[in-house]
Scaffold this motif. Structure first.
Motif, mmCIF file in Angstrom:
data_model
loop_
_atom_site.group_PDB
_atom_site.id
_atom_site.type_symbol
_atom_site.label_atom_id
_atom_site.label_comp_id
_atom_site.label_asym_id
_atom_site.label_seq_id
_atom_site.Cartn_x
_atom_site.Cartn_y
_atom_site.Cartn_z
ATOM 1 N N PRO A 296 0.770 -1.232 0.020
ATOM 2 C CA PRO A 296 0.012 -0.078 0.118
ATOM 3 C C PRO A 296 0.901 1.309 0.045
ATOM 4 N N THR A 297 2.018 1.327 0.757
ATOM 5 C CA THR A 297 2.721 2.360 0.793
ATOM 6 C C THR A 297 3.395 2.726 -0.800
ATOM 7 N N LEU A 298 3.561 1.628 -1.495
ATOM 8 C CA LEU A 298 4.143 1.932 -2.827
ATOM 9 C C LEU A 298 3.169 2.624 -3.760
ATOM 10 N N ILE A 299 1.972 2.181 -3.399
ATOM 11 C CA ILE A 299 0.707 2.817 -4.190
ATOM 12 C C ILE A 299 0.555 4.238 -3.780
ATOM 13 N N GLY A 300 0.487 4.374 -2.506
ATOM 14 C CA GLY A 300 0.327 5.690 -1.928
ATOM 15 C C GLY A 300 1.519 6.624 -2.189
ATOM 16 N N THR A 301 2.732 6.199 -2.482
ATOM 17 C CA THR A 301 3.836 7.054 -2.948
ATOM 18 C C THR A 301 3.562 7.587 -4.334
ATOM 19 N N VAL A 302 3.075 6.568 -5.248
ATOM 20 C CA VAL A 302 2.967 6.781 -6.579
ATOM 21 C C VAL A 302 1.898 8.260 -6.689
ATOM 22 N N TYR A 303 0.686 8.064 -6.084
ATOM 23 C CA TYR A 303 -0.099 9.138 -5.774
ATOM 24 C C TYR A 303 0.145 10.324 -5.123
ATOM 25 N N GLY A 304 1.111 10.200 -4.402
ATOM 26 C CA GLY A 304 1.570 11.256 -3.532
ATOM 27 C C GLY A 304 2.553 12.217 -4.341
ATOM 28 N N MET A 305 2.972 11.966 -5.535
ATOM 29 C CA MET A 305 3.797 12.655 -6.513
ATOM 30 C C MET A 305 3.141 14.034 -6.784
ATOM 31 N N ASN A 306 3.892 15.218 -6.675
ATOM 32 C CA ASN A 306 3.245 16.426 -6.984
ATOM 33 C C ASN A 306 3.543 16.955 -8.344
ATOM 34 N N PHE A 307 3.036 16.167 -9.273
ATOM 35 C CA PHE A 307 3.095 16.570 -10.899
ATOM 36 C C PHE A 307 1.821 17.024 -11.370
ATOM 37 N N ASP A 308 1.701 18.079 -12.086
ATOM 38 C CA ASP A 308 0.432 18.514 -12.870
ATOM 39 C C ASP A 308 -0.323 17.371 -13.911
ATOM 40 N N HIS A 309 0.655 17.056 -14.304
ATOM 41 C CA HIS A 309 0.241 15.973 -15.589
ATOM 42 C C HIS A 309 0.190 14.561 -15.037
ATOM 43 N N MET A 310 -0.564 13.997 -14.388
ATOM 44 C CA MET A 310 -0.618 12.951 -13.836
ATOM 45 C C MET A 310 -1.739 11.937 -14.541
ATOM 46 N N TYR A 319 -9.494 7.642 -6.189
ATOM 47 C CA TYR A 319 -9.192 7.677 -4.892
ATOM 48 C C TYR A 319 -9.909 6.170 -4.427
ATOM 49 N N PRO A 320 -11.185 5.935 -4.560
ATOM 50 C CA PRO A 320 -11.501 4.505 -4.263
ATOM 51 C C PRO A 320 -10.784 3.481 -4.879
ATOM 52 N N LEU A 321 -10.282 3.589 -6.128
ATOM 53 C CA LEU A 321 -9.517 2.699 -6.730
ATOM 54 C C LEU A 321 -8.330 2.518 -6.148
ATOM 55 N N ALA A 322 -7.629 3.538 -5.586
ATOM 56 C CA ALA A 322 -6.279 3.444 -5.009
ATOM 57 C C ALA A 322 -6.321 2.612 -3.458
ATOM 58 N N LEU A 323 -7.457 3.010 -2.765
ATOM 59 C CA LEU A 323 -7.559 2.200 -1.535
ATOM 60 C C LEU A 323 -7.979 0.754 -1.890
ATOM 61 N N LEU A 324 -8.810 0.678 -2.888
ATOM 62 C CA LEU A 324 -9.219 -0.715 -3.365
ATOM 63 C C LEU A 324 -7.852 -1.540 -3.855
ATOM 64 N N MET A 325 -6.876 -1.131 -4.659
ATOM 65 C CA MET A 325 -5.693 -1.600 -4.905
ATOM 66 C C MET A 325 -4.803 -2.098 -3.741
ATOM 67 N N MET A 326 -4.820 -0.896 -2.855
ATOM 68 C CA MET A 326 -3.986 -1.230 -1.583
ATOM 69 C C MET A 326 -4.554 -2.233 -0.764
ATOM 70 N N GLY A 330 -2.828 -6.119 -0.513
ATOM 71 C CA GLY A 330 -2.302 -6.478 0.845
ATOM 72 C C GLY A 330 -2.935 -7.901 1.148
ATOM 73 N N PHE A 331 -4.253 -8.116 0.815
ATOM 74 C CA PHE A 331 -4.690 -9.323 0.886
ATOM 75 C C PHE A 331 -4.256 -10.470 -0.108
ATOM 76 N N GLY A 332 -3.838 -10.034 -1.250
ATOM 77 C CA GLY A 332 -3.285 -10.896 -2.087
ATOM 78 C C GLY A 332 -1.818 -11.620 -1.649
ATOM 79 N N LEU A 333 -1.020 -10.580 -1.229
ATOM 80 C CA LEU A 333 0.309 -11.100 -0.476
ATOM 81 C C LEU A 333 -0.013 -11.858 0.526
ATOM 82 N N TYR A 334 -0.971 -11.634 1.497
ATOM 83 C CA TYR A 334 -1.140 -12.509 2.601
ATOM 84 C C TYR A 334 -1.325 -13.595 2.092
ATOM 85 N N GLY A 335 -2.444 -13.838 1.193
ATOM 86 C CA GLY A 335 -2.561 -15.138 0.758
ATOM 87 C C GLY A 335 -1.576 -15.959 0.172
ATOM 88 N N VAL A 336 -0.678 -15.450 -0.622
ATOM 89 C CA VAL A 336 0.672 -15.880 -1.141
ATOM 90 C C VAL A 336 1.330 -16.416 -0.025
#
Length: 343
Positions: A296-310, A319-326, A330-336
């Motif tokens: 989740p930190t990796l995903i949050g880090t991507v969206y935390g970049m301060n660029f105008d053209h993203m 936002y909901p998609l980012a949370l869902l991906m996090m 996490g659950f996917g890695l837990y399962g593995v």
């Protein structure tokens, strides 16, 4: 130290005269026709050769007597016997068998004993025989019997000392888990060597006594004296048997010690392996949770970049998609990790 320790001429089993030197002894023998018993302690070559010339001792036997360091043996040169004995005593503090060396010449009308060590106590033997003139009257063979009997009797404390130390070793092996392994092994090995040396000294006596018994009739040895010799032989056989048993016990003890050492080493290795496995499992758990939390930190880090053209920066469902991906990642890695038994 004076080489001539005790010197006497016996007639009918009784001490008749104590000559002052060897030449006087020869003269008294010839005058009285008795038996001379000459006791020497570390004599000079000249004294031994004087006796050899007087009694006609074989040169090979004389050479052995002068050289010393002989094994236990019995040799016959015509009507003269040459006997080498290895008296012993046990030094309990050092756990060592200390050996002496005794040479005995036995011939018609004479006995010559040559000691190269303090043991055995031939003074005790002489007093015993002088107190039993009927036994001493049987001749030089009676003196040889008494000397053999004394040497064998002195083996008794050696057997007792060895047995006591073997018992202590058994207690160390099975009753003291904290005993110094190297020290116990060394003690077993050293005691085994002492037992082997003792066997080498005592074992030939059985054959020597058998040879004396076989020659008893030929050399007209008194029947009662033959019985005494059989009794000494019985004692020797028991001593040799016990020494053999001690050797087997110590060999087995050394094998047991090696097995116990191997078991302790295996147990230590097992404990170390178990500790290593437990540590590995702990590392796996930590690594798994670190990976789950990092996604989740990796995903949050991507969206935390301060660029105008993203991409998708102004998308309503970003936002909901980012949370869902996090959450999903996490659950996917837990399962593995659960499937791989890391968690």
């Amino acid at each position: 130290m004076m080489a001539l320790i005790d010197n006497a001429v016996y007639v009918q089993g009784r001490r008749t005269q104590d000559p002052a030197n060897l030449n006087a002894t020869y003269e008294v023998m010839r005058d009285r026709g008795g038996m001379a018993w000459i006791g020497l302690y570390r004599p000079t070559a000249g004294e031994v050769r004087s006796i050899a010339d007087e009694f006609g001792l074989h040169p090979l036997a004389v050479e052995d007597a002068l050289t010393g360091h002989q094994r236990s043996k019995l040799e016959r040169y015509g009507d003269t016997l040459f006997v080498v004995l290895r008296p012993a005593r046990y030094l309990d503090a050092a756990e060592e068998v200390e050996f002496g060396e005794l040479h005995v010449f036995v011939g018609p009308g004479f006995v010559v004993t040559i000691r190269h060590a303090e043991a055995p106590n031939l003074g005790k033997v002489r007093r015993r025989l002088e107190a039993a003139p009927e036994l001493l009257a049987m001749g030089p063979e009676a003196v040889l019997y008494a000397v053999l009997d004394e040497v064998v009797d002195e083996y008794g404390p050696v057997i007792a000392g060895l047995e006591n130390d073997i018992d202590e070793i058994e207690d160390q092996l099975f009753g003291n888990a904290d005993a110094d392994v190297e020290a116990v092994s060394r003690r077993i090995y050293d005691l085994s060597r002492e037992v082997i040396d003792f066997q080498r000294a005592a074992q030939p006596l059985a054959g020597m006594l058998e040879a004396l018994r076989r020659g008893s009739d030929k050399y007209a040895v008194d029947l009662e004296l033959q019985r005494y010799l059989r009794d000494v032989l019985d004692h020797v056989l028991r001593i040799v048997e016990r020494a053999g048993a001690f050797r087997s016990i110590l060999e087995n003890a050394l094998n047991v010690q090696s097995t116990l050492v191997a078991q302790r080493q295996n147990e230590e290795m097992r404990r170390m392996s178990e500790a290593g496995l437990a540590q590995n499992e702990e590392i796996k758990r930590i690594s798994s949770w670190a990976a789950i939390l990092f996604a989740p930190t990796l995903i949050g880090t991507v969206y935390g970049m301060n660029f105008d053209h993203m991409p998708e920066l102004h998308w309503t469902f970003g936002y909901p998609l980012a949370l869902l991906m996090m959450v999903g990642l996490g659950f996917g890695l837990y399962g593995v990790f659960k499937l791989k038994r890391w968690l």
